[in-house]
Motif scaffolding. Structure first.
Motif, mmCIF file in Angstrom:
data_model
loop_
_atom_site.group_PDB
_atom_site.id
_atom_site.type_symbol
_atom_site.label_atom_id
_atom_site.label_comp_id
_atom_site.label_asym_id
_atom_site.label_seq_id
_atom_site.Cartn_x
_atom_site.Cartn_y
_atom_site.Cartn_z
ATOM 1 N N HIS A 174 -2.264 -4.639 -6.942
ATOM 2 C CA HIS A 174 -2.021 -3.831 -5.744
ATOM 3 C C HIS A 174 -3.020 -2.677 -5.666
ATOM 4 N N SER A 191 -1.933 4.106 -4.347
ATOM 5 C CA SER A 191 -2.366 5.233 -5.182
ATOM 6 C C SER A 191 -1.193 5.642 -6.067
ATOM 7 N N GLN A 214 -4.385 -1.182 -3.289
ATOM 8 C CA GLN A 214 -4.269 -0.224 -2.195
ATOM 9 C C GLN A 214 -3.158 0.804 -2.406
ATOM 10 N N ARG A 257 0.853 -1.185 0.000
ATOM 11 C CA ARG A 257 0.000 0.000 0.000
ATOM 12 C C ARG A 257 0.889 1.235 0.000
#
Length: 304
Positions: A117, A121, A119, A90
């Protein structure tokens, strides 16, 4: 002092507006203002100079924000490392991309990365290769897709070669050379050119080729957006040399343009680059998706 107060201060420093800073931090304005004022009392200094219309950092505030950003980055990294230890990636991944990237389909890559993935950004940034490399060294980017003249390598970062490419001549469909089997730099040196801005790696690829051939050319139009450059060419305002892997798909849908191989034209190398210093879990995950192997502290990275 806590991390939330630091986030409030950084948000206000970047927005210079209490309302926008509060919106960014998802809190009411009065709460953000109260927490920042409390921090100023605790520190015994004013971090911001305030008026009815303006908010600006004081010298003490500027010094505090620099340290606060480092603390916040370290806290975010600690949380990401802890999550990675459980197998969950993350956090945030900052990706730099040149406008003529062709070795990797970046949207398709990000789609695969997102699927694995969700999570993480992702923040995208477009720019010239040398600026993207500097941003990696300074910690503002995690990874970048670059294009450099043949013989040059990204400095101060880890990198792998993604592809080698030759430039082709891009001319309007009605140009005298539109149907040529091939051309040389000498044959086109007297033409008017459209190119990237002087001093950029994208421009250097062509400049170096002409210099090596002992030739001088006239660049009448400089740009940074390929779509605009090709429109100038289509209007007969100039010709250009562009990486073949990038321009061929565009020209296939543009009957007003013609491509011609250049015997002694520029060559480009596309690179993937990332930080040498302890890549984040999100960065390592992207390298895995790309099939880049990074042996622990030994040898040069290789693509798999």
């Amino acid at each position: 002092m806590d991390l939330q107060q630091m986030r409030y201060v950084v948000a206000l420093a970047e927005t210079r507006n209490f309302t926008r800073a509060a919106e960014r931090c998802s809190v009411v304005q009065s709460s953000l203002s109260h927490r920042i004022a409390g921090l100023e009392r605790e520190l015994g200094v004013r971090l911001f100079a305030r008026s009815s219309r303006r908010v600006e950092l004081t010298s003490a505030g500027a010094a505090f924000v620099a340290g606060a950003r480092e603390c916040l980055a370290a806290a975010d990294r600690a949380a990401a490392d802890a999550a990675a230890a459980t197998g969950v990636v993350r956090g945030r991944l900052a990706v730099g991309v040149i406008v003529t990237a062709a070795a990797v389909d970046v949207p398709e890559l990000l789609q695969r990365y997102r699927a694995q993935h969700p999570q993480v950004s992702v923040a995208l940034r477009s720019g010239r290769s040398d600026d993207l490399v500097m941003a990696i060294r300074e910690g503002d980017l995690d990874i970048a897709f670059l294009g450099l003249p043949e013989g040059e390598q990204p400095s101060g970062v880890e990198s792998v070669v993604l592809d080698h490419d030759r430039h082709v001549l891009v001319v309007p469909a009605g140009h005298r050379l539109a149907g040529a089997a091939r051309v040389t730099l000498e044959e086109i040196a007297g033409e008017t050119f459209v190119d990237f801005a002087a001093g950029t790696p994208a421009r250097a690829q062509s400049d170096q080729a002409f210099t090596a051939a002992g030739l001088v050319r006239d660049v009448a139009y400089e740009g940074a957006v390929v779509e605009l450059m090709t429109r100038l060419i289509a209007r007969g305002l100039g010709i250009a040399l562009m990486p073949s892997a990038y321009i061929r798909p565009l020209a296939a849908d543009s009957p007003e343009l013609a491509l011609v191989p250049v015997v002694d034209g520029p060559r480009r190398v596309e690179y993937l680059a990332w930080s040498r210093f302890n890549p984040s879990p999100a960065t390592r995950a992207m390298l895995d998706v790309l099939g880049v192997r990074t042996p622990a502290q030994h040898g040069r990275p290789t693509t798999g």
